[in-house]
Design a protein around this motif. Structure first.
Motif, PDB file in Angstrom:
ATOM      1  N   THR A  39       0.845  -1.194   0.000  1.00  0.00           N
ATOM      2  CA  THR A  39       0.000   0.000   0.000  1.00  0.00           C
ATOM      3  C   THR A  39       0.881   1.246   0.000  1.00  0.00           C
ATOM      4  OG1 THR A  39      -0.088   0.232   2.409  1.00  0.00           O
ATOM      5  CG2 THR A  39      -1.769  -1.190   1.384  1.00  0.00           C
ATOM      6  N   CYS A  52       0.607   3.674   2.093  1.00  0.00           N
ATOM      7  CA  CYS A  52       0.977   3.935   3.500  1.00  0.00           C
ATOM      8  C   CYS A  52       2.188   3.098   3.898  1.00  0.00           C
ATOM      9  CB  CYS A  52      -0.197   3.631   4.429  1.00  0.00           C
ATOM     10  SG  CYS A  52      -1.481   4.879   4.416  1.00  0.00           S
ATOM     11  N   GLU A  53       2.185   1.854   3.493  1.00  0.00           N
ATOM     12  CA  GLU A  53       3.321   0.982   3.806  1.00  0.00           C
ATOM     13  C   GLU A  53       4.583   1.473   3.094  1.00  0.00           C
ATOM     14  OE1 GLU A  53       4.462  -3.767   3.956  1.00  0.00           O
ATOM     15  OE2 GLU A  53       2.637  -3.141   2.910  1.00  0.00           O
ATOM     16  N   ALA A 112       5.329   4.533   2.496  1.00  0.00           N
ATOM     17  CA  ALA A 112       5.796   5.661   3.297  1.00  0.00           C
ATOM     18  C   ALA A 112       6.564   5.169   4.521  1.00  0.00           C
ATOM     19  CB  ALA A 112       4.620   6.529   3.732  1.00  0.00           C
ATOM     20  N   ILE A 115       3.701   9.931   6.069  1.00  0.00           N
ATOM     21  CA  ILE A 115       2.606   9.357   5.274  1.00  0.00           C
ATOM     22  C   ILE A 115       1.851  10.440   4.517  1.00  0.00           C
ATOM     23  CG2 ILE A 115       0.406   8.116   5.418  1.00  0.00           C
ATOM     24  CD1 ILE A 115       1.603   6.474   7.679  1.00  0.00           C
ATOM     25  N   LYS A 116       1.684  11.613   5.123  1.00  0.00           N
ATOM     26  CA  LYS A 116       0.916  12.675   4.463  1.00  0.00           C
ATOM     27  C   LYS A 116       1.614  13.208   3.213  1.00  0.00           C
ATOM     28  CE  LYS A 116       2.737  16.549   7.082  1.00  0.00           C
ATOM     29  NZ  LYS A 116       2.403  17.926   7.340  1.00  0.00           N
ATOM     30  N   LYS A 131      -1.521   8.845  -2.789  1.00  0.00           N
ATOM     31  CA  LYS A 131      -2.215   7.639  -3.242  1.00  0.00           C
ATOM     32  C   LYS A 131      -3.059   8.015  -4.457  1.00  0.00           C
ATOM     33  CE  LYS A 131      -5.724   6.374  -0.655  1.00  0.00           C
ATOM     34  NZ  LYS A 131      -6.464   5.771   0.475  1.00  0.00           N
ATOM     35  N   ALA A 165      -1.819   9.473   1.245  1.00  0.00           N
ATOM     36  CA  ALA A 165      -1.904   8.022   1.371  1.00  0.00           C
ATOM     37  C   ALA A 165      -2.817   7.555   2.491  1.00  0.00           C
ATOM     38  CB  ALA A 165      -0.507   7.436   1.559  1.00  0.00           C
ATOM     39  N   MET A 166      -2.891   8.285   3.588  1.00  0.00           N
ATOM     40  CA  MET A 166      -3.674   7.834   4.729  1.00  0.00           C
ATOM     41  C   MET A 166      -5.147   8.196   4.611  1.00  0.00           C
ATOM     42  SD  MET A 166      -2.159  10.830   5.341  1.00  0.00           S
ATOM     43  CE  MET A 166      -2.485  12.457   5.948  1.00  0.00           C
TER      44      MET A 166
END
Length: 165
Positions: free
Chosen positions: A28, A30-31, A33, A40-41, A45, A62-63
């Protein structure tokens, strides 16, 4: 694979210099990142949507989850999530789930979340599960110059119904 030929060619034609950040395989954004040790921000995505046979790519942190009503309000499209087969057909040179947020490289319209303008460094999937493309804010803004944007995503805990994905 690192960066797909389609994406690399598009960025080169737009005179967009970029660097890549390699990481262990991820499933993903997030992963990616977390494995890359970037906030993450700052990882974008890509979510493929469609309105009948018209496709649009939503670029969001992404989150976050996309908010379809807000996208519909901005674009005038009745957006739905694209199916896996549609994603594979459009992004044929990408690994499944590693869609780059620069949909213009694939002939797509793009809508992006306003929160992406908050950080100087941004990262997008390069088309595989082991590399992120690093862009500066000015580069991202130049690539998104003619694309609509707005508050089109939110953290999952802010979801109020199932029209957000």
């Amino acid at each position: 694979m690192s960066v797909t030929a389609t994406l690399d060619s598009y960025l080169h034609n737009k005179s967009c210099d970029y660097d890549t950040l390699s990481h262990s395989p991820s499933s993903t954004a997030c992963e990616s990142a977390l494995l890359s040790a970037v906030p993450i921000k700052q990882v974008i995505k890509a979510v493929l949507l469609h309105d009948h046979n018209h496709y649009i790519l939503a670029a969001v942190p992404a989150m976050n989850k996309v908010m379809l009503p807000q996208i519909e309000q901005i674009t005038g499209c009745r957006a739905e999530l694209a199916k896996e087969a549609e994603i594979n057909r459009i992004f044929g040179d990408c690994a499944l789930g590693a869609v780059p947020a620069i949909g213009q490289a694939y002939g797509l319209d793009v809508i992006w979340d306003d929160s992406l303008s908050a950080d100087d460094d941004l990262y997008i999937e390069g088309g595989d599960h082991c590399n992120l493309i690093h862009l500066k804010q000015a580069q991202f803004q130049a690539l998104m110059k003619n694309n609509p944007h707005g508050e089109i995503s939110c953290p999952p805990e802010d979801l109020y119904d199932l029209t957000h994905y």
